[in-house]
Design a protein around this motif. Structure first.
Motif, PDB file in Angstrom:
ATOM      1  N   PHE A 152     -10.630  -3.693 -11.017  1.00  0.00           N
ATOM      2  CA  PHE A 152      -9.946  -4.286  -9.782  1.00  0.00           C
ATOM      3  C   PHE A 152      -8.297  -3.460  -9.661  1.00  0.00           C
ATOM      4  O   PHE A 152      -7.892  -3.738 -10.515  1.00  0.00           O
ATOM      5  N   PHE A 153      -8.325  -3.070  -8.320  1.00  0.00           N
ATOM      6  CA  PHE A 153      -6.972  -2.403  -8.231  1.00  0.00           C
ATOM      7  C   PHE A 153      -5.989  -3.403  -7.648  1.00  0.00           C
ATOM      8  O   PHE A 153      -5.952  -3.960  -6.691  1.00  0.00           O
ATOM      9  N   ALA A 154      -5.138  -3.821  -8.590  1.00  0.00           N
ATOM     10  CA  ALA A 154      -4.323  -5.235  -8.385  1.00  0.00           C
ATOM     11  C   ALA A 154      -3.123  -4.804  -8.017  1.00  0.00           C
ATOM     12  O   ALA A 154      -2.018  -4.653  -8.868  1.00  0.00           O
ATOM     13  N   ILE A 155      -2.829  -4.208  -6.575  1.00  0.00           N
ATOM     14  CA  ILE A 155      -1.689  -4.058  -6.154  1.00  0.00           C
ATOM     15  C   ILE A 155      -0.809  -5.128  -5.499  1.00  0.00           C
ATOM     16  O   ILE A 155      -1.595  -6.194  -4.995  1.00  0.00           O
ATOM     17  N   GLY A 156       0.339  -5.111  -5.100  1.00  0.00           N
ATOM     18  CA  GLY A 156       1.186  -5.952  -4.253  1.00  0.00           C
ATOM     19  C   GLY A 156       2.389  -6.579  -4.700  1.00  0.00           C
ATOM     20  O   GLY A 156       2.813  -6.168  -5.816  1.00  0.00           O
ATOM     21  N   VAL A 195       0.872  -1.148   0.051  1.00  0.00           N
ATOM     22  CA  VAL A 195       0.105   0.085  -0.001  1.00  0.00           C
ATOM     23  C   VAL A 195       0.869   1.384   0.046  1.00  0.00           C
ATOM     24  O   VAL A 195       0.591   2.362  -0.754  1.00  0.00           O
ATOM     25  N   CYS A 196       2.094   1.162   0.884  1.00  0.00           N
ATOM     26  CA  CYS A 196       2.896   2.366   0.872  1.00  0.00           C
ATOM     27  C   CYS A 196       3.624   2.731  -0.403  1.00  0.00           C
ATOM     28  O   CYS A 196       3.825   3.936  -0.505  1.00  0.00           O
ATOM     29  N   GLY A 209      -9.335  -3.128   1.093  1.00  0.00           N
ATOM     30  CA  GLY A 209      -9.820  -2.102   2.221  1.00  0.00           C
ATOM     31  C   GLY A 209      -8.722  -1.097   2.461  1.00  0.00           C
ATOM     32  O   GLY A 209      -8.917   0.093   2.520  1.00  0.00           O
ATOM     33  N   ASP A 210      -7.455  -1.525   2.568  1.00  0.00           N
ATOM     34  CA  ASP A 210      -6.423  -0.610   2.989  1.00  0.00           C
ATOM     35  C   ASP A 210      -6.376   0.447   1.889  1.00  0.00           C
ATOM     36  O   ASP A 210      -5.577   1.757   2.507  1.00  0.00           O
TER      37      ASP A 210
END
Ligand code: SF4
Length: 360
Positions: free
Chosen positions: A135-139, A64-65, A90-91
Motif C-alpha cells: 500500500f502506498f501510504a502517502i500523506g 501527491v505533489c 487514485g490520485d
C-alpha cells in the motif's frame, strides 16, 4: 444542510470580504498551506474578490505533489513485480515518475488497484495470501492515523503478505522551511484545518514567534477561508503575530489525542525529501523498527533507483510561494491535467491543476 450551506452563504462571505477591504492599508503576502484550500479559493473565485493588496501564494500542502520522485519510482518498480498487488489512492496513478506512472505499469500488466482506505488493502491481502500486497501510504498528518492503524491491524492478524511504502510529511517543518528561506515572501499563514483537527495547533506558537508571522487555523468552505484571511490581515495590520483558530467547530488546541497516540506508536520522525523542494529536516515519519517487517522498501529491494525530474517544471518554487503556476512556461502547453509534466498538475489538490481548471 447544517454546517455546510451556512458556510457557503454568499451574503456572509461578501460581508467579511467587505471588512477585509475596509481594514487593509498595504500589500501583504499570505500563504494557504493546504491544496484543498487553494482549490476552494479558485473554485469560489475568492482570490478575485480580495483587495489588490492581498496576494495569495499556494503552499506545499498537497501530499501527491510533494511525494518525492524517488518514492514514486520505487512504487513503480514494486508495482511492476509479478507477485505484487500494488494498492494506492487514485490520485497517485497519474503522477509522473522519472520515466512512467502507475497507470502505465497497470497497462503493461502490473496489478495496480485503487483503494479508498489502507483497510481495503488489508482486505485484499487477506483475500490473496499467495500474493504480496503493498500500500502506498502517502500523506500529511491527516492520513497517518489510518495508515498506522493498518499496520497495527496487519500485525494483529499475523499478515505476512502486507506492507506499506511510507511517504508521510509533516506541516510544521515545512513552514520552517518556507519561512527560513532567504527568498521567502510569506508574511502570514492560513494553517490547514484538517491537519490541525488531528494534531491540534500547539506546535504553531513557537513558529509564529520565531518568524513574527500570524498563523490562523482555517477551514475549507468559502466563509471559513475569508474569516481566516480576515483574522490574518487584521493581525498583519496591527503588527501582531499570534496563532488564532478560525475553525473552532472542528479544531482544538490539543487535537485528537488518540490519533496522535496511534501515530506515535507506529511512526518515528525522520528527515524527508519533498518533491521539488528537497530535504527538510525532521519533516517525515517512517515506521518504527518494531514494524520493519511491514516496510515495503525493506521487503522489496528498491534502494537504488535513479531519478530524473522534468527540467521544465517549477513546481518546487510554486510550492514554496515563490512563483505562480502561470509563471511556468509549460503551463497549459504542453503541461495540462491530461498530460502533466509535474505533480502539481496531476493532483486534485495541486495548484497548477487549480489554475488550469478555474481559468486563472
Ligand atoms: S505547469 Fe506543469 S510543468 Fe509547470 S510547474 Fe506546473 S506541473 Fe510543473
Amino acid at each position: 444542510m447544517k454546517h455546510l450551506s451556512e458556510y457557503r452563504d454568499a451574503h456572509l462571505v461578501k460581508g467579511v470580504i467587505h471588512e477585509i477591504h475596509r481594514i487593509v492599508t498595504r500589500p501583504w503576502v499570505i500563504m494557504e498551506i493546504c491544496g484543498g484550500q487553494t482549490h476552494a479559493i479558485m473554485r469560489h473565485g475568492l482570490d478575485q474578490l480580495l483587495p489588490e493588496q492581498i496576494e495569495l501564494v499556494h503552499g506545499p500542502g498537497c501530499p501527491v505533489c510533494v511525494t518525492s520522485l524517488e518514492l514514486i519510482d520505487k512504487a513503480l518498480e514494486i508495482a511492476a513485480l509479478p507477485q505484487v498487488i500494488f494498492t494506492s489512492y487514485g490520485d497517485m496513478l497519474r503522477v509522473p515518475g522519472s520515466q512512467s506512472d502507475l497507470f502505465s505499469v497497470r497497462a503493461a500488466g502490473g496489478d495496480v488497484r485503487v483503494v479508498y482506505s489502507p483497510l481495503d488493502a488489508i482486505q485484499i491481502a487477506r483475500q490473496n495470501p499467495d500474493k504480496q500486497v503493498a500500500f502506498f501510504a502517502i500523506g500529511f498528518e491527516t492520513t497517518a492515523p489510518a495508515n498506522a492503524m493498518s499496520v497495527l491491524q496487519a500485525q494483529s492478524l499475523g499478515l505476512h503478505n502486507f506492507s506499506v511504502l511510507v511517504s508521510h510529511v509533516r506541516v510544521p517543518p515545512a513552514m520552517h522551511a518556507v519561512l527560513g528561506s532567504p527568498a521567502n515572501r510569506v508574511q502570514g499563514f492560513l494553517a490547514a484545518g484538517h491537519v490541525c483537527a488531528v494534531m491540534g495547533f500547539w506546535e504553531y506558537p513557537p513558529i509564529a514567534d520565531q518568524y513574527q508571522v500570524p498563523i490562523v487555523v482555517t477551514g475549507f468552505e468559502p466563509l471559513d477561508i475569508v474569516q481566516g484571511l480576515h483574522l490574518t490581515v487584521r493581525q498583519l495590520e496591527d503588527r501582531r503575530h499570534q496563532v488564532e483558530n478560525a475553525y473552532a467547530r472542528v479544531v482544538t488546541r490539543a487535537g485528537n489525542l488518540p490519533a496522535q497516540k496511534v501515530i506515535d506508536r507506529v511512526f518515528e520522525t525522520c528527515d524527508q525529501k519533498w518533491r521539488g523542494i528537497g530535504m527538510i529536516a525532521g519533516s517525515g515519519w517512517r515506521l518504527r523498527p518494531a514494524f520493519r517487517e511491514f516496510d515495503a522498501e525493506a521487503r522489496f529491494d528498491v534502494a537504488k533507483v535513479q531519478t530524473q525530474e522534468s527540467p521544465i517544471c517549477i513546481a518546487g518554487q510554486i510550492l514554496q510561494g515563490l512563483k505562480k503556476p502561470h509563471d511556468c512556461p509549460a503551463f497549459g502547453n504542453p503541461c495540462r491535467p491530461e498530460h502533466p509534466l509535474g505533480a502539481t498538475m496531476v493532483s486534485s489538490e495541486g495548484a497548477c491543476a487549480a489554475y488550469y481548471r478555474y481559468g486563472r
